[in-house]
Design an enzyme around this catalytic site. Sequence first.
Site, PDB file in Angstrom:
ATOM      1  N   HIS A   1       0.689 -12.519 -28.453  1.00  0.00           N
ATOM      2  CA  HIS A   1       2.082 -12.557 -28.019  1.00  0.00           C
ATOM      3  C   HIS A   1       2.084 -12.113 -26.558  1.00  0.00           C
ATOM      4  O   HIS A   1       1.740 -10.964 -26.264  1.00  0.00           O
ATOM      5  CB  HIS A   1       2.950 -11.641 -28.888  1.00  0.00           C
ATOM      6  CG  HIS A   1       3.143 -12.182 -30.275  1.00  0.00           C
ATOM      7  ND1 HIS A   1       3.220 -11.390 -31.390  1.00  0.00           N
ATOM      8  CD2 HIS A   1       3.274 -13.474 -30.697  1.00  0.00           C
ATOM      9  CE1 HIS A   1       3.403 -12.166 -32.465  1.00  0.00           C
ATOM     10  NE2 HIS A   1       3.425 -13.427 -32.065  1.00  0.00           N
TER      11      HIS A   1
ATOM     12  N   GLU B   1      -0.675  -2.817 -34.502  1.00  0.00           N
ATOM     13  CA  GLU B   1       0.500  -2.636 -33.633  1.00  0.00           C
ATOM     14  C   GLU B   1       0.286  -1.292 -32.949  1.00  0.00           C
ATOM     15  O   GLU B   1       0.268  -0.251 -33.604  1.00  0.00           O
ATOM     16  CB  GLU B   1       1.776  -2.606 -34.486  1.00  0.00           C
ATOM     17  CG  GLU B   1       1.974  -3.837 -35.343  1.00  0.00           C
ATOM     18  CD  GLU B   1       2.597  -5.004 -34.579  1.00  0.00           C
ATOM     19  OE1 GLU B   1       2.979  -4.820 -33.404  1.00  0.00           O
ATOM     20  OE2 GLU B   1       2.688  -6.108 -35.164  1.00  0.00           O
TER      21      GLU B   1
END
Length: 445
Positions: free
Chosen positions: A85, A283
Amino acid sequence: MFVFTLCLFLWSWLSSIHGLEFRYHNSMEMELYLKDINRRFPDITHLHSIGQSVEGRELWVLILGQHPREHRTGIPEFKYVGNMHGNEVVGRVLLLQLIDYLTSHYQSDLLVTRLLNSSRVHILPSMNPDGFESSARDCMYTVGRYNKNGVDLNRNFPDAFESNTDRERETEVTAVMDWLKTESFVLSANLHGGAVVASYPYDNSNGGSELQRGQSISPDDDVFIHLAKTYSYSHSEMHNRNNCQDLQDFTQGITNGYYWYPLPGGMQDYNYVWAQCLELTLEISCCKYPPEAELPGLWEANKPALLAYMQQVHLGVKGVVTDSYGKPAQNAVVQVVGRNNLCPFRTDRNGEYYRLLLPGNYTITVTYPGHKALSQTVQIPYGPDAFSALTRNLFLQKSDYSASATTPLPLLCTTLGHTESNSDTLLPGVFTTLLLLLIQRLLLS
Ligand SMILES: *[C@@H]1O[C@H](CO)[C@@H](O)[C@H](O)[C@H]1NC(C)=O
Ligand SMILES: *[C@@H]1O[C@H](CO)[C@@H](O)[C@H](O)[C@H]1NC(C)=O
Ligand SMILES: [Zn+2]
């Protein structure tokens, strides 16, 4: 040309003295840095591109290890992927710092030396360089998340639980899928931002037996939970609850991917189901694009976790399967009793298998055309301590019967994972595969 050489020289001189600066490097600077590292450490690094982004930026992968240029029997392949991303940029920064740390500490730091001597580490700092270049420096917004075509790369892989095979694949995704065919990767993580948690497969479900109490449970759930906890507890904060002061409260800093939110076409399920590579989604920062001043702290928080996770590539058991002529047996199905993987794990072109397992007793079975099925029990110690999984080579014997008992591969695995054809629809792919299997069977029997 002269200016370029001068830049390279200044860069090289500065970074060799001070280490890599804690700031955001654009794609040109990253390329310059990776080439410089490769030039300075030719014995333990190898740089190559696995393809290009939509806008033509190279997808650089730096390989580190004692034998960076080729696979060696018994040395497992590990990988880290960052920045898929484009606006989740901390992974990209940390992977460049990791490269700096590994190269500068080889032979002086025992952990680094043992890691690079015992495994081969592939690092793709940015899977979505186009997205990165177009990102807004913002914690929450999604500007830059997608690739140049506006596609979310972490929704664009083939999915085991729903038929999205006819979806057009993005060039960055195709590059990764092809990359997975070049090496037998054993363990992997892809780095994201916007939360602090280690998420593990599956990310998706179609309501079958995998769905249990809101989680989509894989046959290797115990191993995945161990891997996720290894990261969250080696990280300075991840194992604490509610790191980002939001509504997400992750017990021990880990979560089943589907339980968090269902996600079709993700990269980690693809790695696990089709490439037999166990992958986590890490994450690693509440803010997706934090101020540069926060980067040193993020590196310190993640550094021990990144290293400890790499060491987990040595869990379980590995070895070479040989046929009745003593030759490495490719595509032999190696299964662990009690673990029915959607696509059975198979030996690679070197006849090698790797199976990440927690310490304990297991039964391994091997099936291979024209050979007797083999079954062996193994007592597996904790491999990471020794920087090696248990080595168990397996020797097959010719079958007495001409009709060989082999496990047919589920269609799912053959249609998507290993046929090269980019069939537009599923059906012709299935027929081609069946035909190929039939021909293969006829030739072998
Ligand atoms: C790592 O490998 C190098 C090169 O073969 C060797 O000189 C060194 O002793 C090894 N170090 C460790 C800690 O295994
Ligand atoms: C595994 O088997 C060994 C030898 O049979 C036995 O001593 C040991 O207790 C077993 N371990 C486990 C975890 O069952
Ligand atoms: Zn993400």
